[in-house]
Design a protein around this motif. Structure first.
Motif, PDB file in Angstrom:
ATOM      1  N   LEU A  71     -60.985  -2.977  63.249  1.00  0.00           N
ATOM      2  CA  LEU A  71     -59.262  -2.485  62.859  1.00  0.00           C
ATOM      3  C   LEU A  71     -58.514  -2.190  63.884  1.00  0.00           C
ATOM      4  N   GLY A  72     -58.939  -0.396  64.086  1.00  0.00           N
ATOM      5  CA  GLY A  72     -58.262   0.864  64.602  1.00  0.00           C
ATOM      6  C   GLY A  72     -58.123   0.188  65.877  1.00  0.00           C
ATOM      7  N   MET A  73     -59.016   0.030  67.313  1.00  0.00           N
ATOM      8  CA  MET A  73     -58.567  -0.853  68.028  1.00  0.00           C
ATOM      9  C   MET A  73     -57.056  -2.310  68.510  1.00  0.00           C
ATOM     10  N   LEU A  74     -57.649  -2.746  66.855  1.00  0.00           N
ATOM     11  CA  LEU A  74     -56.238  -3.723  67.065  1.00  0.00           C
ATOM     12  C   LEU A  74     -55.215  -3.109  67.253  1.00  0.00           C
ATOM     13  N   ALA A  75     -55.285  -2.468  66.228  1.00  0.00           N
ATOM     14  CA  ALA A  75     -54.029  -1.388  65.983  1.00  0.00           C
ATOM     15  C   ALA A  75     -53.513  -0.867  67.014  1.00  0.00           C
ATOM     16  N   VAL A  76     -54.695  -0.008  67.793  1.00  0.00           N
ATOM     17  CA  VAL A  76     -53.893   0.107  68.845  1.00  0.00           C
ATOM     18  C   VAL A  76     -53.580  -0.389  69.941  1.00  0.00           C
ATOM     19  N   ASP A  77     -54.142  -1.247  69.949  1.00  0.00           N
ATOM     20  CA  ASP A  77     -54.389  -3.042  70.834  1.00  0.00           C
ATOM     21  C   ASP A  77     -52.252  -3.518  71.339  1.00  0.00           C
ATOM     22  N   LEU A  78     -52.566  -3.470  69.581  1.00  0.00           N
ATOM     23  CA  LEU A  78     -51.184  -3.695  68.814  1.00  0.00           C
ATOM     24  C   LEU A  78     -50.121  -2.601  69.715  1.00  0.00           C
ATOM     25  N   PHE A  79     -50.068  -1.535  68.961  1.00  0.00           N
ATOM     26  CA  PHE A  79     -49.186  -0.711  69.196  1.00  0.00           C
ATOM     27  C   PHE A  79     -48.254  -0.792  70.831  1.00  0.00           C
ATOM     28  N   ALA A  80     -50.069  -0.265  71.985  1.00  0.00           N
ATOM     29  CA  ALA A  80     -49.285  -0.560  72.878  1.00  0.00           C
ATOM     30  C   ALA A  80     -48.607  -1.808  73.752  1.00  0.00           C
TER      31      ALA A  80
END
Length: 337
Positions: free
Chosen positions: A16-25
């Protein structure tokens, strides 16, 4: 394999953390460059390998090798999935700057559906041992079919799923930025982007029907099956932007994938007679993929990158900022006629 709750929670938190980072980027519509795609690919593959190292450290070489065998199988099958996405995007002329949003949601859906399929597969195997033989026969049959039809390509515009979607869901004739739904004159319409997302999800479900039995051929541990799938799937977006324009160069990929499916099918069919060592399975899987990729690149040496070629295309215009500003709220009140 005794997996503590903290490890499950850590995995979910990391995903979930990596998905959030990817979505924000990538929160704004933009074209993903090759350099950025390569960087993200390195990040995702490194995470997958590092997690395999953790499994090896905590649970020993056997389970570590099972994870890597599953990870390589899923990653290899995912390349074929990526090429199908390239064909879908080309067939519906999806602008590059909108593709990441579709793939992000597509991967999110893939994680959910694969989690469901893994749970169902594990339950079936534990309840009915003979299901393994059905899985084995299915994998062998799928491998043979892939070999025989290796030069055939799907036509997304002729998909029965597409026709069903358009029959029951009214669709707009333009892309409205990254919106999936719009309301015009009081009517809620699916945008072409939602149509493409539905096709991406549908094709991934079809691919999961092959890949989930394939990974159960190398391990019956649900934690390894899920994590190998998750870390392979998480890197699909970056892999797409890195490889989509090279679909024409991987001429022997389907041959390699078909050999792997047949191999793991045979391995699964023989599980009561002879247990093929995990080390041997891992070596065969890596060797076959390496040969297929290297042979493909040698065969097509000198060919430049270009968009996937499709016979039929549906071309949609891109709505202007003025047209987008005139849209009604999707979940607001209907416009009075």
């Amino acid at each position: 394999m005794d997996v503590p709750l903290w490890l499950w929670l850590t995995v979910f938190g990391l995903i979930l953390g990596m998905l959030a980072v990817d979505l924000f980027a990538h929160r704004h519509a933009s074209v993903i460059s090759l350099k950025e795609a390569a960087w993200w690919s390195v990040v995702w593959v490194s995470l997958g390998i590092a997690f395999g190292g953790l499994i090896w450290y905590l649970y020993g070489a056997e389970l570590g090798q099972q994870y890597f065998a599953g990870f390589v199988i899923e990653k290899s099958l995912a390349v074929d999935n990526v090429f199908v996405w390239a064909i879908i995007f080309a067939a519906f002329s999806v602008p590059r700057q909108f593709q990441h949003r579709v793939l992000f949601l597509g991967v999110l859906g893939a994680l959910i559906f694969r989690g469901i399929f893994i749970a169902l597969g594990y339950t079936l195997i534990k309840s009915f041992g003979w299901v393994l033989y059905l899985f084995a026969a299915f994998l062998i049959w799928t491998g043979i079919q892939m070999m025989l039809k290796r030069n055939e390509h799907m036509d997304p515009t002729e998909s029965k799923f597409l026709k069903l979607f358009q029959r029951f869901i009214p669709t707009a004739d333009k892309f409205y930025g990254q919106k999936l739904l719009v309301r015009k004159a009081g009517v809620v319409l699916a945008t072409p982007l939602l149509l493409v997302l539905a096709l991406v999800e549908f094709t991934d479900i079809i691919f999961a029907v092959d890949s989930i039995p394939a990974i159960f051929a190398v391990t019956d541990e649900p934690f390894i099956v899920f994590t190998a799938n998750a870390f392979a799937v998480l890197g699909l977006r970056a892999m797409y932007f890195l490889l989509a324009d090279l679909i024409h160069r991987f001429v022997y990929l389907k041959v390699g994938l078909s050999v792997i499916l047949i191999w793991v099918g045979i391995k699964m069919a023989l599980h009561d007679v002879y247990k093929v060592p995990t080390t041997l399975s891992l070596a065969v899987i890596i060797g076959v993929i390496a040969i297929a990729v290297i042979a493909s690149l040698i065969k097509t040496k000198g060919q430049a990158r270009h968009e996937a070629e499709v016979e039929h295309k549906q071309v949609f215009e891109i709505a202007t900022e003025e047209e987008i500003s005139q849209l009604e709220p999707v979940f607001g009140k209907r416009t009075k006629s």
